[in-house]
Write a protein that holds these residues in place. Sequence first.
Motif, PDB file in Angstrom:
ATOM      1  N   ARG A  70       1.909  -5.964  -2.486  1.00 25.67           N
ATOM      2  CA  ARG A  70       2.050  -5.102  -1.321  1.00 25.67           C
ATOM      3  C   ARG A  70       1.607  -3.668  -1.646  1.00 25.67           C
ATOM      4  O   ARG A  70       0.877  -3.037  -0.884  1.00 25.67           O
ATOM      5  CB  ARG A  70       3.510  -5.095  -0.844  1.00 25.67           C
ATOM      6  N   PHE A  71       2.033  -3.159  -2.793  1.00 25.77           N
ATOM      7  CA  PHE A  71       1.641  -1.799  -3.150  1.00 25.77           C
ATOM      8  C   PHE A  71       0.132  -1.703  -3.354  1.00 25.77           C
ATOM      9  O   PHE A  71      -0.484  -0.679  -3.042  1.00 25.77           O
ATOM     10  CB  PHE A  71       2.375  -1.343  -4.410  1.00 25.77           C
ATOM     11  N   GLU A  98       6.227   6.974   1.751  1.00 26.50           N
ATOM     12  CA  GLU A  98       7.318   6.082   2.102  1.00 26.50           C
ATOM     13  C   GLU A  98       6.750   4.791   2.689  1.00 26.50           C
ATOM     14  O   GLU A  98       5.676   4.793   3.296  1.00 26.50           O
ATOM     15  CB  GLU A  98       8.251   6.712   3.146  1.00 26.50           C
ATOM     16  N   TYR A  99       7.497   3.715   2.507  1.00 26.46           N
ATOM     17  CA  TYR A  99       7.157   2.436   3.114  1.00 26.46           C
ATOM     18  C   TYR A  99       8.237   2.175   4.163  1.00 26.46           C
ATOM     19  O   TYR A  99       9.411   2.008   3.826  1.00 26.46           O
ATOM     20  CB  TYR A  99       7.105   1.338   2.065  1.00 26.46           C
ATOM     21  N   VAL A 100       7.820   2.161   5.430  1.00 24.19           N
ATOM     22  CA  VAL A 100       8.773   2.108   6.538  1.00 24.19           C
ATOM     23  C   VAL A 100       8.657   0.761   7.259  1.00 24.19           C
ATOM     24  O   VAL A 100       7.611   0.435   7.808  1.00 24.19           O
ATOM     25  CB  VAL A 100       8.518   3.251   7.543  1.00 24.19           C
ATOM     26  N   ARG A 101       9.724   0.000   7.254  1.00 21.93           N
ATOM     27  CA  ARG A 101       9.708  -1.308   7.909  1.00 21.93           C
ATOM     28  C   ARG A 101      10.292  -1.180   9.306  1.00 21.93           C
ATOM     29  O   ARG A 101      11.450  -0.792   9.471  1.00 21.93           O
ATOM     30  CB  ARG A 101      10.496  -2.332   7.089  1.00 21.93           C
ATOM     31  N   PHE A 146       4.230   0.100 -11.608  1.00 21.62           N
ATOM     32  CA  PHE A 146       3.923  -1.197 -12.204  1.00 21.62           C
ATOM     33  C   PHE A 146       4.611  -1.352 -13.560  1.00 21.62           C
ATOM     34  O   PHE A 146       5.015  -2.454 -13.936  1.00 21.62           O
ATOM     35  CB  PHE A 146       2.417  -1.371 -12.363  1.00 21.62           C
ATOM     36  N   PHE A 147       4.742  -0.253 -14.284  1.00 21.00           N
ATOM     37  CA  PHE A 147       5.429  -0.295 -15.582  1.00 21.00           C
ATOM     38  C   PHE A 147       6.866  -0.791 -15.394  1.00 21.00           C
ATOM     39  O   PHE A 147       7.339  -1.670 -16.122  1.00 21.00           O
ATOM     40  CB  PHE A 147       5.420   1.090 -16.228  1.00 21.00           C
ATOM     41  N   HIS A 148       7.556  -0.242 -14.398  1.00 20.64           N
ATOM     42  CA  HIS A 148       8.953  -0.628 -14.179  1.00 20.64           C
ATOM     43  C   HIS A 148       9.065  -2.047 -13.606  1.00 20.64           C
ATOM     44  O   HIS A 148      10.000  -2.780 -13.946  1.00 20.64           O
ATOM     45  CB  HIS A 148       9.637   0.376 -13.249  1.00 20.64           C
ATOM     46  N   ILE A 149       8.115  -2.443 -12.742  1.00 23.05           N
ATOM     47  CA  ILE A 149       8.122  -3.821 -12.247  1.00 23.05           C
ATOM     48  C   ILE A 149       7.927  -4.791 -13.405  1.00 23.05           C
ATOM     49  O   ILE A 149       8.608  -5.814 -13.511  1.00 23.05           O
ATOM     50  CB  ILE A 149       7.030  -4.021 -11.173  1.00 23.05           C
ATOM     51  N   HIS A 150       6.985  -4.452 -14.293  1.00 25.49           N
ATOM     52  CA  HIS A 150       6.711  -5.292 -15.462  1.00 25.49           C
ATOM     53  C   HIS A 150       7.941  -5.394 -16.362  1.00 25.49           C
ATOM     54  O   HIS A 150       8.318  -6.485 -16.798  1.00 25.49           O
ATOM     55  CB  HIS A 150       5.530  -4.709 -16.230  1.00 25.49           C
ATOM     56  N   LYS A 151       8.568  -4.270 -16.640  1.00 27.07           N
ATOM     57  CA  LYS A 151       9.721  -4.263 -17.535  1.00 27.07           C
ATOM     58  C   LYS A 151      10.919  -4.993 -16.925  1.00 27.07           C
ATOM     59  O   LYS A 151      11.705  -5.614 -17.634  1.00 27.07           O
ATOM     60  CB  LYS A 151      10.114  -2.816 -17.875  1.00 27.07           C
ATOM     61  N   THR A 152      11.045  -4.921 -15.604  1.00 27.08           N
ATOM     62  CA  THR A 152      12.201  -5.510 -14.936  1.00 27.08           C
ATOM     63  C   THR A 152      12.046  -7.012 -14.735  1.00 27.08           C
ATOM     64  O   THR A 152      13.009  -7.777 -14.897  1.00 27.08           O
ATOM     65  CB  THR A 152      12.438  -4.828 -13.575  1.00 27.08           C
ATOM     66  N   THR A 153      10.829  -7.451 -14.384  1.00 25.92           N
ATOM     67  CA  THR A 153      10.628  -8.862 -14.048  1.00 25.92           C
ATOM     68  C   THR A 153       9.837  -9.631 -15.092  1.00 25.92           C
ATOM     69  O   THR A 153       9.799 -10.861 -15.052  1.00 25.92           O
ATOM     70  CB  THR A 153       9.883  -8.993 -12.706  1.00 25.92           C
TER      71      THR A 153
END
Length: 258
Positions: A70-71, A98-101, A146-153
Amino acid sequence: MKSVITRDEEKFLNEHFRYFTEDHRDEPVYERLNAESLLSRDGTEKALNHLHIYLESESFLTTGSFLGKRFGYYAITVPIVLMTLFDKFPDVSPANVEYVRIDENPKWFPKYYLKDKTTISPEENRKAWIEENMRQLFRDHLAPIFFHIHKTTRVSKKVLWENVAIYLYWLYERKLPEWYEGAELERLREDFRFIVEELDGEPFGEKKNPFTYFESQPVLPTGARERKCCCLSYRLHEDSTFCKVCPHLKRMDELKNL
């Protein structure tokens, strides 16, 4: 030279991509995700946990890849479209995005919102301007997230960057020909060639530009590029299938023909 995004430009971005305009002010807001909150491990974990539940995901790896996809879409379809089509580049610092839904789309597709709509246009050296824009977009915005997404998942950064590449190639190879042709199209694609062929790996936090390898990927009958790495969408839940450019599809066809 400074300017702002005009109403006509906003209308174009809203009609063809997912851009939040003043016309959406009266819509109910279901969720706001400030990009700045994703610059911390805690903020990223919170966003991923929320998305994991929202998507009814059964794979945290897939949730991470999905968020990266998505990003990647938003990065290409707003900042880079503004850059190539209108010679403007917005402030894409995480604090300004911001990403507004405003709907309950089960595939989680919010709109991209810029708090400050001030932009910078090139003066003399367009290549230097593009390079600075891409460093802000990739080094200061996407790479830390992406660094934090990678580290988290633990989803591979190669997968995350390919989630951006698919939209970059889609925009310049498939979308722009809907509006332009001939010399005008080739002129616009000069930005694409610079991003893929001349930008080094530094803005991505990598040794080399991760978009470069995608040039050698096969072009499918639809005109899309086949992915090199699976985005893991088939593992979202039991009803999920492979995406249309998944490399697994080709391998499955080859096995059927053995």
